[in-house]
Write an enzyme that holds these catalytic residues in place. Structure first.
Site, PDB file in Angstrom:
ATOM      1  N   ASN A   1      14.513 -20.204  69.931  1.00  0.00           N
ATOM      2  CA  ASN A   1      15.650 -20.988  70.322  1.00  0.00           C
ATOM      3  C   ASN A   1      15.443 -21.630  71.576  1.00  0.00           C
ATOM      4  O   ASN A   1      16.265 -22.356  72.243  1.00  0.00           O
ATOM      5  CB  ASN A   1      16.917 -19.943  70.436  1.00  0.00           C
ATOM      6  CG  ASN A   1      16.532 -18.576  71.066  1.00  0.00           C
ATOM      7  OD1 ASN A   1      16.102 -17.810  70.554  1.00  0.00           O
ATOM      8  ND2 ASN A   1      16.900 -18.593  72.454  1.00  0.00           N
TER       9      ASN A   1
ATOM     10  N   ARG B   1      16.135 -22.946  81.705  1.00  0.00           N
ATOM     11  CA  ARG B   1      15.162 -22.687  80.839  1.00  0.00           C
ATOM     12  C   ARG B   1      14.812 -23.686  79.762  1.00  0.00           C
ATOM     13  O   ARG B   1      13.502 -23.931  79.628  1.00  0.00           O
ATOM     14  CB  ARG B   1      15.666 -21.527  80.001  1.00  0.00           C
ATOM     15  CG  ARG B   1      16.384 -20.197  80.327  1.00  0.00           C
ATOM     16  CD  ARG B   1      15.027 -19.432  81.012  1.00  0.00           C
ATOM     17  NE  ARG B   1      13.769 -19.109  80.001  1.00  0.00           N
ATOM     18  CZ  ARG B   1      12.721 -19.310  80.052  1.00  0.00           C
ATOM     19  NH1 ARG B   1      12.167 -19.026  81.485  1.00  0.00           N
ATOM     20  NH2 ARG B   1      12.023 -18.662  79.155  1.00  0.00           N
ATOM     21  N   ILE B   2      15.781 -24.569  79.316  1.00  0.00           N
ATOM     22  CA  ILE B   2      15.217 -25.637  78.398  1.00  0.00           C
ATOM     23  C   ILE B   2      14.592 -26.616  79.442  1.00  0.00           C
ATOM     24  O   ILE B   2      13.628 -27.318  78.947  1.00  0.00           O
ATOM     25  CB  ILE B   2      16.607 -26.159  77.683  1.00  0.00           C
ATOM     26  CG1 ILE B   2      17.259 -25.083  76.749  1.00  0.00           C
ATOM     27  CG2 ILE B   2      16.379 -27.508  77.054  1.00  0.00           C
ATOM     28  CD1 ILE B   2      16.001 -24.326  75.867  1.00  0.00           C
TER      29      ILE B   2
ATOM     30  N   SER C   1      22.769 -27.723  68.918  1.00  0.00           N
ATOM     31  CA  SER C   1      22.547 -26.445  69.209  1.00  0.00           C
ATOM     32  C   SER C   1      21.222 -26.063  68.653  1.00  0.00           C
ATOM     33  O   SER C   1      20.629 -26.724  67.615  1.00  0.00           O
ATOM     34  CB  SER C   1      23.639 -25.513  69.080  1.00  0.00           C
ATOM     35  OG  SER C   1      23.600 -24.965  67.844  1.00  0.00           O
ATOM     36  N   CYS C   2      20.288 -24.952  69.356  1.00  0.00           N
ATOM     37  CA  CYS C   2      19.081 -24.477  68.772  1.00  0.00           C
ATOM     38  C   CYS C   2      19.641 -23.965  67.173  1.00  0.00           C
ATOM     39  O   CYS C   2      18.810 -24.243  66.197  1.00  0.00           O
ATOM     40  CB  CYS C   2      18.755 -23.540  69.494  1.00  0.00           C
ATOM     41  SG  CYS C   2      19.843 -21.956  69.947  1.00  0.00           S
TER      42      CYS C   2
ATOM     43  N   ARG D   1      30.728 -10.832  76.224  1.00  0.00           N
ATOM     44  CA  ARG D   1      29.708 -11.443  77.101  1.00  0.00           C
ATOM     45  C   ARG D   1      29.348 -10.914  78.393  1.00  0.00           C
ATOM     46  O   ARG D   1      28.304 -10.843  78.829  1.00  0.00           O
ATOM     47  CB  ARG D   1      29.445 -12.802  77.046  1.00  0.00           C
ATOM     48  CG  ARG D   1      29.442 -13.562  75.589  1.00  0.00           C
ATOM     49  CD  ARG D   1      29.041 -14.970  75.745  1.00  0.00           C
ATOM     50  NE  ARG D   1      28.969 -15.607  74.525  1.00  0.00           N
ATOM     51  CZ  ARG D   1      28.551 -16.849  74.295  1.00  0.00           C
ATOM     52  NH1 ARG D   1      27.936 -17.508  75.241  1.00  0.00           N
ATOM     53  NH2 ARG D   1      28.485 -17.320  73.097  1.00  0.00           N
TER      54      ARG D   1
ATOM     55  N   THR E   1      21.506 -31.593  75.624  1.00  0.00           N
ATOM     56  CA  THR E   1      20.889 -30.307  75.010  1.00  0.00           C
ATOM     57  C   THR E   1      22.095 -29.294  74.690  1.00  0.00           C
ATOM     58  O   THR E   1      21.665 -28.139  75.052  1.00  0.00           O
ATOM     59  CB  THR E   1      19.772 -29.819  75.822  1.00  0.00           C
ATOM     60  OG1 THR E   1      20.339 -29.308  77.059  1.00  0.00           O
ATOM     61  CG2 THR E   1      18.702 -30.898  76.042  1.00  0.00           C
TER      62      THR E   1
ATOM     63  N   ARG F   1      24.459 -11.419  69.450  1.00  0.00           N
ATOM     64  CA  ARG F   1      23.343 -11.272  70.337  1.00  0.00           C
ATOM     65  C   ARG F   1      22.797 -10.064  70.579  1.00  0.00           C
ATOM     66  O   ARG F   1      23.364  -8.981  70.349  1.00  0.00           O
ATOM     67  CB  ARG F   1      23.994 -11.745  71.842  1.00  0.00           C
ATOM     68  CG  ARG F   1      24.576 -12.980  71.900  1.00  0.00           C
ATOM     69  CD  ARG F   1      23.648 -14.315  71.914  1.00  0.00           C
ATOM     70  NE  ARG F   1      24.187 -15.579  71.920  1.00  0.00           N
ATOM     71  CZ  ARG F   1      24.396 -16.201  73.107  1.00  0.00           C
ATOM     72  NH1 ARG F   1      24.318 -15.718  74.423  1.00  0.00           N
ATOM     73  NH2 ARG F   1      25.086 -17.421  73.114  1.00  0.00           N
TER      74      ARG F   1
END
Length: 481
Positions: A453, A138-139, A288-289, A334, A258, A370
């Protein structure tokens, strides 16, 4: 002629002016590496409507829209100057010119305001700096989009390669397709072709080598013509100095992570502590974001009011680390279905504040939930301040911070009464202050901070990469300190 006819005629006139701005902005960017901004928002590669909407944003300054008729003279003047690589904010030029009482012409005022980017003061165009992305999730794909977008004259950052594990038949075709189309961030702005024979993706003319490897030790980047590159590890597999040092292979000069770094790896939040990076530092983290979202406004509040203690509660979109449906997961909770549940989890953002703001002695605690949205999160920052204040004072202060301070690329501000999370998809700021939700009573303040984010964080990463590469060009007029 009716009032509606007057409004429509005015709109068509502004459209025509915005159209005339596009080739000027493009030439400055391609030929001189000058990025034209409007109150910290880039106008490069923007459509007519986007340019007009960006001008309308300026109504937050004085309650009225900034018109293209106000900014066009400044843009036209830039074409007459001997400019070097820089960022020129025509919105700030127009605002500061309006406040100037010396009777200077637009040409005289502009030449003075951008003098640091002209003549003997200008930065000369230099050879581009190679960048390698290790990982393409994603990033990684958003970083690729940003690097391609910012290629400009070719003398800035150049994405030369991505490193991934072999994924099977048509691996490179599938990865290129994921770069081309994104369910959240939309279509890639440009063209993408694939040369399977040479394992290359060509995006807007940028040839990007796809290198297949299971471990950094397998790669000699100089074999691909890559030298002195900055490698961005967006896998999160290694987070300490020992692990990240594996990337320091032939052709790689620096490594940027990242994810939050561990041990003595510097955690950098651009706009806050990027100027503490030592020139010889080869390994660093972009934190982190969430850390990037809360640290800039925390710094701003601490400087103006003092902060005695704080707590951050993040309501965070789900990520690939969670399961789509209930299944085994090594972490508590999670494993439960991400799109069907709110999931309590941990965040290291609060503890990471100390690394980015070592002078802030206030204890900061944090927790996270989340929630079933794929992107954009919100951090609720509850602060005990060093002095009493009012809601109006705090909002006026943060609005000005977002428009004129050195943190204006990190902190955005919105007063829309019906703003929701999807409104901030694609935001390039680290966080956005929601004025309507802000609560202040005496020495207690609660800030609601939206943040993309994925994309906002990726923009922060690119700013760090630009800084350590030497292609983070100065902005004019200089922001107020």
């Amino acid at each position: 002629m009716t009032v509606n006819d007057d409004a429509f005629t005015n709109w068509k006139t502004r459209e025509e002016i915005a159209e005339s701005m596009i080739p000027i902005i493009g030439r400055l960017h391609r030929e001189q590496d000058v990025t034209v901004l409007l109150h910290s928002r880039s106008l490069v590669n923007k459509s007519v409507v986007s340019i007009l909407k960006t001008h309308r944003f300026a109504r937050q300054i004085a309650g009225e829209e900034l018109s293209v008729t106000d900014t066009l003279p400044f843009l036209q003047t830039l074409t007459t100057l001997d400019l070097g690589p820089s960022q020129i904010d025509i919105g700030m030029l127009a605002a500061t010119y309006r406040a100037d009482d010396r009777g200077l012409s637009v040409e005289e005022f502009t030449a003075e305001a951008v003098a640091g980017a002209t003549g003997e003061n200008k930065i000369e165009l230099r050879e581009g700096r190679d960048v390698v992305l290790y990982g393409f999730g994603r990033i990684g794909r958003l970083l690729a989009r940003l690097l391609i977008e910012k290629t400009g004259s070719g003398n800035g950052l150049r994405l030369r390669a991505i490193v991934v594990r072999q994924g099977g038949d048509q691996d490179i075709v599938k990865r290129a397709s994921l770069l081309r189309r994104d369910s959240i961030h939309g279509q890639f702005q440009g063209t993408i072709t694939v040369d399977e024979a040479s394992s290359t993706i060509i995006a807007n003319g940028n040839e990007i080598k796809v290198i297949y490897a299971n471990d950094p030790s397998e790669i000699d980047y100089t074999a691909y013509g890559i030298k002195d590159a900055i490698l961005v590890d967006n896998t999160g597999k290694w987070r300490d100095r020992e692990g990240l040092s594996k990337h320091l292979r032939p052709g790689i000069d620096k490594v940027v992570l990242t994810a939050p770094g561990k041990g003595d790896v510097p955690n950098i939040v651009h706009g806050v502590n990027h100027d503490t990076i030592k020139p010889d530092e080869q390994i660093l983290s972009c934190a982190s974001c969430t850390t990037n979202a809360i640290v800039p406004p925390l710094k701003a509040m601490a400087e103006e009011y003092g902060v005695l203690r704080g707590h951050v509660e993040t309501v965070h979109s789900f990520t690939n680390d969670q399961n789509l449906l209930d299944n085994y997961h090594s972490s508590d909770r999670r494993g439960r279905s991400a799109p069907l549940n709110m999931v309590i989890t941990e965040t290291g953002a609060a503890s990471a504040v100390a690394k980015a703001l070592p002078d802030l002695k206030a204890p900061i605690t944090g927790s996270s939930i989340r929630v079933p949205v794929p992107d954009v999160s919100i951090a609720i920052l509850s602060l005990r301040l060093g002095r009493a204040t009012t809601r109006e004072e705090v909002l006026d202060y943060l609005r000005n911070v977002s428009l004129t301070s050195p943190l204006k690329r990190q902190i955005d501000f919105i007063s829309a009464p019906d703003a929701v999370s999807s409104d901030f998809i694609g935001s390039r700021h680290a966080s956005i202050v929601d004025a309507g939700a802000t609560k202040v009573e005496d020495d207690n303040a609660i800030l609601y901070l939206w943040y993309d984010n994925e994309f906002g964080y990726s923009c922060q990463v690119i700013r760090v990469v630009q800084h350590v590469s030497g292609v983070e060009y100065p902005t004019f007029p200089a922001p107020a300190v």
